[in-house]
Design a protein around this motif. Structure first.
Motif, PDB file in Angstrom:
ATOM      1  N   VAL A  50      41.582  42.175  38.053  1.00 32.42           N
ATOM      2  CA  VAL A  50      41.149  42.316  39.450  1.00 32.42           C
ATOM      3  C   VAL A  50      42.323  42.710  40.345  1.00 32.42           C
ATOM      4  O   VAL A  50      42.189  43.583  41.208  1.00 32.42           O
ATOM      5  N   GLN A  65      40.175  52.420  38.370  1.00 31.41           N
ATOM      6  CA  GLN A  65      41.121  52.497  39.492  1.00 31.41           C
ATOM      7  C   GLN A  65      42.522  52.025  39.101  1.00 31.41           C
ATOM      8  O   GLN A  65      43.471  52.241  39.869  1.00 31.41           O
ATOM      9  N   GLU A  88      37.825  37.100  42.205  1.00 28.91           N
ATOM     10  CA  GLU A  88      38.500  37.744  43.329  1.00 28.91           C
ATOM     11  C   GLU A  88      39.230  36.713  44.193  1.00 28.91           C
ATOM     12  O   GLU A  88      40.350  36.974  44.663  1.00 28.91           O
ATOM     13  N   ARG A  96      35.330  48.893  38.176  1.00 26.49           N
ATOM     14  CA  ARG A  96      36.507  49.228  38.985  1.00 26.49           C
ATOM     15  C   ARG A  96      37.761  49.473  38.148  1.00 26.49           C
ATOM     16  O   ARG A  96      38.819  49.803  38.706  1.00 26.49           O
ATOM     17  N   VAL A 142      34.557  43.148  36.668  1.00 23.41           N
ATOM     18  CA  VAL A 142      35.479  44.132  37.240  1.00 23.41           C
ATOM     19  C   VAL A 142      35.360  45.480  36.527  1.00 23.41           C
ATOM     20  O   VAL A 142      36.010  46.457  36.914  1.00 23.41           O
ATOM     21  N   ASP A 191      42.138  46.131  42.341  1.00 20.28           N
ATOM     22  CA  ASP A 191      41.843  45.998  43.770  1.00 20.28           C
ATOM     23  C   ASP A 191      43.067  45.970  44.679  1.00 20.28           C
ATOM     24  O   ASP A 191      42.923  46.052  45.900  1.00 20.28           O
ATOM     25  N   HIS A 192      44.251  45.827  44.109  1.00 17.54           N
ATOM     26  CA  HIS A 192      45.471  45.741  44.917  1.00 17.54           C
ATOM     27  C   HIS A 192      46.500  46.760  44.414  1.00 17.54           C
ATOM     28  O   HIS A 192      47.532  46.390  43.841  1.00 17.54           O
ATOM     29  N   ASP A 237      43.214  36.447  44.861  1.00 22.01           N
ATOM     30  CA  ASP A 237      43.806  36.337  46.199  1.00 22.01           C
ATOM     31  C   ASP A 237      44.819  35.192  46.271  1.00 22.01           C
ATOM     32  O   ASP A 237      45.826  35.289  46.990  1.00 22.01           O
TER      33      ASP A 237
END
Length: 266
Positions: free
Chosen positions: A104, A202, A71, A199, A196, A108-109, A75
């Motif tokens: 990820v 998603q 993660e 998730r 991950v 997540d984004h 970023d």
């Protein structure tokens, strides 16, 4: 070029027409953005702008001390994209650890990526934990990556690649050895703790998962699992390929990559 994320300096390379769609590429553990050298000409010829990022601890990027997470590495990529003004519509391609980063970001984004291509990767660590811990101990005890480079090269490329491309093989070996030790230890922690998978449902963008049929590090089953968890994802494999099909089977890899990108860029 360098970008300060606020946590570390990240090196990146951006080439191509400024108005062209962007392909962002993230590399494996103990590599750098040069692992994508075989792909750059094909991407430029197909009308894409190419952004290659050195993960923290690798290549020209800074190596903060301590454990990393996937993660955090994701970023870092988001920070580079923001600094360049690429807030949406980016096509992401990642291999191994780079593929973990791509998963990820996609999960997540939301809204940041237009498509995702995951190569020879995993949704969570499913490898040989004892083997990986043994590598970490060997590097800590010796203070150098020399102690593990030979075994890693054998798992990345088939037995004939060194004979066919000796100069390229040696360059890739030297890149491995040039990885900063803090970067190696931090990134190994990131890979070993990566998960991950819960998730991935998603992810709501087109996704292609590519595997090497002979990859001993992230075998086809690991990659099929990724494809099964991402809604609508497609799976493809390159026969006879080990862990770096983009290098060893570059012609076939590039054909798959360009066909995919031409399809998803609309």
């Amino acid at each position: 070029m360098l970008h300060n994320t606020g946590n570390c300096w990240i090196n990146y390379d951006l080439i191509g027409a400024p108005d062209a769609p962007v392909v962002c590429m993230t590399h494996s553990l103990t590599s750098d953005h040069g692992m994508w050298a075989e792909q750059v000409p094909a991407l430029l010829a197909a009308g894409f702008q190419v952004l290659r990022i050195d993960t923290r601890g690798h290549g020209g990027s800074e190596a903060p001390k301590g454990d990393y997470t996937i993660e955090q590495l994701a970023d870092d990529v988001i920070s580079v994209l923001d600094a360049l003004g690429f807030h949406s519509g980016v096509h992401m391609i990642g291999l191994s650890m780079g593929g973990m980063i791509g998963q990820v970001i996609a999960a997540d984004h939301p809204g940041r990526l237009a498509s995702l291509m995951v190569c020879c990767s995993a949704s969570r660590f499913m490898g040989d934990g004892e083997l990986m811990q043994g590598r970490i101990r060997a590097v800590r005890e010796s203070g150098t990556l020399d102690s593990i480079v030979a075994a890693n090269m054998e798992r990345r490329y088939g037995p004939t690649y060194r004979e066919r491309r000796p100069v390229r093989w040696e360059a890739l070996r030297q890149t491995f050895l040039g990885t900063k030790l803090d970067g190696y230890f931090g990134s190994m922690h990131a890979c070993l703790t990566h998960n991950v998978e819960p998730r991935l449902h998603q992810v709501n963008i087109p996704a292609l998962v590519l595997a090497g049929s002979a990859d001993p590090t992230t075998p086809p089953a690991d990659n099929r699992l990724i494809a099964s968890k991402i809604p609508g994802a497609r799976y493809v494999q390159i026969e006879g390929a080990y862990h770096f099909p983009n290098v060893e089977f570059d012609t076939e890899f590039n054909r798959i990559m360009i066909d995919w990108l031409n399809e998803v860029r609309g």
